[in-house]
Scaffold this motif. Sequence first.
Motif, PDB file in Angstrom:
ATOM      1  N   LYS A  17       0.900  -1.318   0.022  1.00 48.32           N
ATOM      2  CA  LYS A  17      -0.174  -0.092   0.038  1.00 48.32           C
ATOM      3  C   LYS A  17       0.952   1.376   0.066  1.00 48.32           C
ATOM      4  CE  LYS A  17      -3.641  -2.354   2.103  1.00 48.32           C
ATOM      5  NZ  LYS A  17      -4.822  -2.404   3.179  1.00 48.32           N
ATOM      6  N   SER A  18       0.366   2.227  -0.606  1.00 44.09           N
ATOM      7  CA  SER A  18       1.226   3.577  -0.510  1.00 44.09           C
ATOM      8  C   SER A  18      -0.009   4.607  -0.730  1.00 44.09           C
ATOM      9  CB  SER A  18       2.122   3.733  -1.721  1.00 44.09           C
ATOM     10  OG  SER A  18       1.240   3.413  -3.063  1.00 44.09           O
ATOM     11  N   TYR A  19       0.536   6.005  -0.795  1.00 49.16           N
ATOM     12  CA  TYR A  19      -0.454   7.204  -0.877  1.00 49.16           C
ATOM     13  C   TYR A  19       0.104   7.642  -2.106  1.00 49.16           C
ATOM     14  CZ  TYR A  19      -1.358   6.618   4.068  1.00 49.16           C
ATOM     15  OH  TYR A  19      -1.772   6.028   5.239  1.00 49.16           O
ATOM     16  N   VAL A  20      -0.902   8.269  -2.598  1.00 49.81           N
ATOM     17  CA  VAL A  20      -0.927   9.052  -4.165  1.00 49.81           C
ATOM     18  C   VAL A  20      -1.280  10.424  -3.869  1.00 49.81           C
ATOM     19  CG1 VAL A  20      -1.259   9.323  -6.385  1.00 49.81           C
ATOM     20  CG2 VAL A  20      -0.986   7.193  -5.536  1.00 49.81           C
ATOM     21  N   TYR A  21      -0.502  11.545  -4.147  1.00 49.22           N
ATOM     22  CA  TYR A  21      -1.168  12.948  -4.006  1.00 49.22           C
ATOM     23  C   TYR A  21      -1.065  13.491  -5.074  1.00 49.22           C
ATOM     24  CZ  TYR A  21       0.485  12.163   0.978  1.00 49.22           C
ATOM     25  OH  TYR A  21       0.511  11.443   2.109  1.00 49.22           O
ATOM     26  N   LYS A  22      -2.240  14.316  -5.363  1.00 48.93           N
ATOM     27  CA  LYS A  22      -2.265  14.988  -6.621  1.00 48.93           C
ATOM     28  C   LYS A  22      -2.015  16.469  -6.344  1.00 48.93           C
ATOM     29  CE  LYS A  22      -5.607  16.000 -10.509  1.00 48.93           C
ATOM     30  NZ  LYS A  22      -6.820  16.082 -11.270  1.00 48.93           N
ATOM     31  N   LEU A  23      -1.140  17.163  -7.195  1.00 51.24           N
ATOM     32  CA  LEU A  23      -0.641  18.322  -6.988  1.00 51.24           C
ATOM     33  C   LEU A  23      -0.961  19.262  -8.107  1.00 51.24           C
ATOM     34  CD1 LEU A  23       3.016  17.516  -5.399  1.00 51.24           C
ATOM     35  CD2 LEU A  23       0.854  18.161  -4.000  1.00 51.24           C
ATOM     36  N   THR A  24      -1.005  20.370  -8.132  1.00 49.49           N
ATOM     37  CA  THR A  24      -0.709  21.565  -8.950  1.00 49.49           C
ATOM     38  C   THR A  24       0.154  22.524  -8.636  1.00 49.49           C
ATOM     39  OG1 THR A  24      -2.907  22.868  -8.267  1.00 49.49           O
ATOM     40  CG2 THR A  24      -3.036  21.036  -9.961  1.00 49.49           C
ATOM     41  N   PHE A  25       0.930  23.169  -9.498  1.00 49.96           N
ATOM     42  CA  PHE A  25       1.859  24.348  -9.152  1.00 49.96           C
ATOM     43  C   PHE A  25       2.183  24.805 -10.427  1.00 49.96           C
ATOM     44  CE2 PHE A  25       4.426  20.599  -9.351  1.00 49.96           C
ATOM     45  CZ  PHE A  25       5.559  20.806  -9.962  1.00 49.96           C
ATOM     46  N   PHE A  26       2.878  26.078 -10.428  1.00 53.08           N
ATOM     47  CA  PHE A  26       3.580  26.620 -11.668  1.00 53.08           C
ATOM     48  C   PHE A  26       4.992  26.475 -11.356  1.00 53.08           C
ATOM     49  CE2 PHE A  26       5.137  30.568 -14.002  1.00 53.08           C
ATOM     50  CZ  PHE A  26       4.137  30.191 -15.173  1.00 53.08           C
ATOM     51  N   ASP A  27       5.670  26.119 -12.329  1.00 53.82           N
ATOM     52  CA  ASP A  27       7.131  26.231 -12.331  1.00 53.82           C
ATOM     53  C   ASP A  27       7.755  27.448 -13.034  1.00 53.82           C
ATOM     54  OD1 ASP A  27       9.717  25.340 -12.348  1.00 53.82           O
ATOM     55  OD2 ASP A  27       9.291  23.149 -12.908  1.00 53.82           O
ATOM     56  N   ASN A  28       8.402  28.113 -12.284  1.00 53.63           N
ATOM     57  CA  ASN A  28       8.846  29.397 -12.730  1.00 53.63           C
ATOM     58  C   ASN A  28       9.978  29.096 -13.805  1.00 53.63           C
ATOM     59  OD1 ASN A  28       7.079  31.040 -11.536  1.00 53.63           O
ATOM     60  ND2 ASN A  28       8.288  31.139  -9.699  1.00 53.63           N
ATOM     61  N   SER A  29      10.975  28.077 -13.317  1.00 53.83           N
ATOM     62  CA  SER A  29      12.124  27.931 -14.317  1.00 53.83           C
ATOM     63  C   SER A  29      11.574  27.293 -15.645  1.00 53.83           C
ATOM     64  CB  SER A  29      13.053  26.968 -13.584  1.00 53.83           C
ATOM     65  OG  SER A  29      12.254  25.583 -13.413  1.00 53.83           O
ATOM     66  N   LEU A  30      10.504  26.700 -15.641  1.00 59.74           N
ATOM     67  CA  LEU A  30       9.866  25.995 -17.003  1.00 59.74           C
ATOM     68  C   LEU A  30       8.971  26.903 -17.680  1.00 59.74           C
ATOM     69  CD1 LEU A  30       9.319  22.326 -16.214  1.00 59.74           C
ATOM     70  CD2 LEU A  30      11.258  23.255 -17.365  1.00 59.74           C
ATOM     71  N   ASN A  31       8.245  27.989 -16.686  1.00 55.70           N
ATOM     72  CA  ASN A  31       7.373  28.797 -16.850  1.00 55.70           C
ATOM     73  C   ASN A  31       6.046  28.139 -17.548  1.00 55.70           C
ATOM     74  OD1 ASN A  31       6.320  31.376 -17.366  1.00 55.70           O
ATOM     75  ND2 ASN A  31       7.028  31.681 -19.162  1.00 55.70           N
ATOM     76  N   LYS A  32       5.812  27.114 -16.988  1.00 50.61           N
ATOM     77  CA  LYS A  32       4.644  26.404 -17.174  1.00 50.61           C
ATOM     78  C   LYS A  32       3.725  25.767 -16.155  1.00 50.61           C
ATOM     79  CE  LYS A  32       6.665  23.927 -21.192  1.00 50.61           C
ATOM     80  NZ  LYS A  32       7.225  22.706 -21.746  1.00 50.61           N
ATOM     81  N   GLN A  33       2.649  25.707 -16.195  1.00 53.05           N
ATOM     82  CA  GLN A  33       1.694  25.078 -15.092  1.00 53.05           C
ATOM     83  C   GLN A  33       1.878  23.604 -15.178  1.00 53.05           C
ATOM     84  OE1 GLN A  33      -0.068  26.953 -12.959  1.00 53.05           O
ATOM     85  NE2 GLN A  33      -1.072  25.050 -12.126  1.00 53.05           N
ATOM     86  N   CYS A  34       1.993  22.996 -14.046  1.00 55.49           N
ATOM     87  CA  CYS A  34       2.330  21.426 -13.914  1.00 55.49           C
ATOM     88  C   CYS A  34       0.973  20.926 -13.006  1.00 55.49           C
ATOM     89  CB  CYS A  34       3.557  21.109 -13.479  1.00 55.49           C
ATOM     90  SG  CYS A  34       5.013  21.787 -14.146  1.00 55.49           S
ATOM     91  N   THR A  35       0.738  19.819 -13.356  1.00 57.94           N
ATOM     92  CA  THR A  35      -0.320  19.103 -12.559  1.00 57.94           C
ATOM     93  C   THR A  35       0.205  17.666 -12.767  1.00 57.94           C
ATOM     94  OG1 THR A  35      -1.711  18.823 -14.533  1.00 57.94           O
ATOM     95  CG2 THR A  35      -2.356  20.504 -13.190  1.00 57.94           C
TER      96      THR A  35
END
Length: 105
Positions: free
Chosen positions: A69-87
């Motif tokens: 068993k493990s945990y899965v976390y869903k995240l959203t953030f903006f990466d300034n170095s790539l200048n992209k929105q990541c999910t």
Amino acid sequence: MSLEKRKLPKRTILLISILIFLAIFIFISMDTLRNEKFNEILVDLGHKDIKNLKVVNRMNAEDTVTKEKSYVYKLTFFDNSLNKQCTGFITKEKDKKYTKDFDCK
């Protein structure tokens, strides 16, 4: 037939107000600590300059082969170095290692 209304005692109002304030403070501090934790995890995984980190949810997962068993976390953030929105997802394994699966657009 008239209905009488009794006022709440001031002590009870004060106690309820303190409990509400305490609950709000605990919620905000837990949210802040969780975001700090995932900010450090993302730095370890290679995303050093991020902003607007949001932990969407946490799910329990089980490996179909090993039944671990493990945990899965869903995240959203903006990466300034790539200048992209990541999910995407971060998986916490049994040995406390984290793996990532992100899509940055």
